[in-house]
Design an enzyme around this catalytic site. Sequence first.
Site, short mmCIF file in Angstrom:
data_model
loop_
_atom_site.label_atom_id
_atom_site.label_comp_id
_atom_site.label_asym_id
_atom_site.label_seq_id
_atom_site.Cartn_x
_atom_site.Cartn_y
_atom_site.Cartn_z
N ALA A 1 -0.89 -2.88 -2.99
CA ALA A 1 -1.99 -2.75 -3.97
C ALA A 1 -3.14 -3.68 -3.60
O ALA A 1 -3.90 -4.11 -4.45
CB ALA A 1 -1.48 -3.04 -5.37
N LYS B 1 -14.60 -8.11 2.58
CA LYS B 1 -14.97 -6.78 2.07
C LYS B 1 -15.38 -6.78 0.60
O LYS B 1 -16.30 -6.08 0.22
CB LYS B 1 -13.82 -5.80 2.27
N ASP C 1 -13.41 3.46 4.87
CA ASP C 1 -11.95 3.40 5.00
C ASP C 1 -11.27 4.62 4.37
O ASP C 1 -10.34 5.19 4.95
CB ASP C 1 -11.40 2.13 4.34
N ASN D 1 -17.02 -2.05 3.88
CA ASN D 1 -16.59 -2.32 5.26
C ASN D 1 -17.69 -2.05 6.27
O ASN D 1 -17.53 -2.33 7.46
CB ASN D 1 -15.31 -1.53 5.61
N GLY E 1 -6.43 -4.69 -0.69
CA GLY E 1 -7.72 -4.07 -0.33
C GLY E 1 -7.55 -2.72 0.36
O GLY E 1 -8.25 -1.75 0.05
P1 ATR Z 1 -5.15 -5.87 2.54
O1 ATR Z 1 -6.58 -6.11 2.15
O2 ATR Z 1 -4.96 -5.74 4.02
O3 ATR Z 1 -4.51 -4.74 1.79
P2 ATR Z 1 -3.93 -7.88 0.82
O4 ATR Z 1 -4.97 -7.66 -0.22
O5 ATR Z 1 -3.50 -9.26 1.12
O6 ATR Z 1 -4.37 -7.25 2.21
O7 ATR Z 1 -2.64 -6.99 0.44
C1 ATR Z 1 -1.48 -7.04 1.15
C2 ATR Z 1 -0.46 -6.13 0.47
O8 ATR Z 1 0.79 -6.25 1.14
C3 ATR Z 1 -0.20 -6.49 -0.97
O9 ATR Z 1 0.07 -5.31 -1.69
C4 ATR Z 1 1.04 -7.38 -0.87
O10 ATR Z 1 1.83 -7.44 -2.04
P3 ATR Z 1 1.49 -8.51 -3.21
O11 ATR Z 1 0.38 -7.91 -4.01
O12 ATR Z 1 2.75 -8.63 -3.97
O13 ATR Z 1 1.11 -9.79 -2.52
C5 ATR Z 1 1.78 -6.67 0.23
N1 ATR Z 1 2.73 -7.55 0.90
C6 ATR Z 1 2.45 -8.54 1.77
N2 ATR Z 1 3.58 -9.14 2.21
C7 ATR Z 1 4.61 -8.52 1.57
C8 ATR Z 1 6.04 -8.66 1.61
N3 ATR Z 1 6.65 -9.57 2.37
N4 ATR Z 1 6.78 -7.83 0.83
C9 ATR Z 1 6.19 -6.90 0.06
N5 ATR Z 1 4.85 -6.71 -0.01
C10 ATR Z 1 4.07 -7.50 0.74
#
Ligand code: ATR
Length: 266
Positions: free
Chosen positions: A108, A47, A83, A68, A110
């Site tokens: 925080a 994206k 989205d 997207n 995508g």
């Molecule tokens: P997407 O594009 O689907 O939002 P991403 O950019 O990988 O995917 O973001 C995933 C989000 O889930 C992030 O905010 C991530 O937190 P971090 O920025 O600290 O990585 C959060 N996340 C994923 N696994 C987590 C966990 N076990 N506990 C807390 N937050 C989690």
Amino acid sequence: MQNAALKEMGRDGVYVAFNVAPADLPRAVEGLRALGVRGANCTIPHKEALVGLVDELSEEAELIGAVNTLVFRDGKVRGENTDGRGFLAALREAGVEPEGQRAVVLGAGGAARAVVVALAQCGAEVAISNRTESRASELAREVNTRLGGERVSVAPGEAAALGPLVARANLLVNTTSVGMAPQVDAMPPVPAEALHPGLFVYDLIYNPLQTLLLRTARSRGARGTHGAGMLAHQGALALEHWTGVRGPARLMEQVILRTLGAEATV
Ligand code: ATR
């Protein structure tokens, strides 16, 4: 869901999935253009990269910083993002008007970007809580700068410290992947005891439909729903970009629910 929608709309079209490696993305876009396709959707991890690969970018896609939906017209490719509007449509369908909400957004990444921009544009107060707090600060700063004002703030990333804010909020949105299959017994970092009857919980996850977060929210008297509505609405809006007619979101959501096999709202 897109093929069911095309059939319902009486369109002679077909929606197919391709698995594209990041290094092949520019060639994939050029290939689609050469083939004369009407449009495409794209998802993780493409994206953000697509922002730099299109001829034109919609205001929404630019604000969110991600594409997207691709629309091919007159030899040009335009990047859209459905989205944020898809999220708002699903929220409204669930009976929640985003205007003036006090919202806490978990995550925080995508998906959070689209949700935060959409809520802030509606005049909601948004607090972002993320495991990595620097990502939350960066997103808040960026959205405030782009939209002007201070509607977006940073909340603690640790569950225990988030309690008072959630207790005062009326909307909680989970954009993290925590609770998604196969980790169905995981709960995003939010204290269960802060979930209250005045809160609506929107979980972007749709597999499973009833996450631990939603089940916990229900047990605490809160209302909430899963991400199938947003998935359907972002797709219905993409169809509108390609055909000029909004896709049948309700039918599309039914297809998702039939596929995932469970009831709709908590
Ligand atoms: P997407 O594009 O689907 O939002 P991403 O950019 O990988 O995917 O973001 C995933 C989000 O889930 C992030 O905010 C991530 O937190 P971090 O920025 O600290 O990585 C959060 N996340 C994923 N696994 C987590 C966990 N076990 N506990 C807390 N937050 C989690």
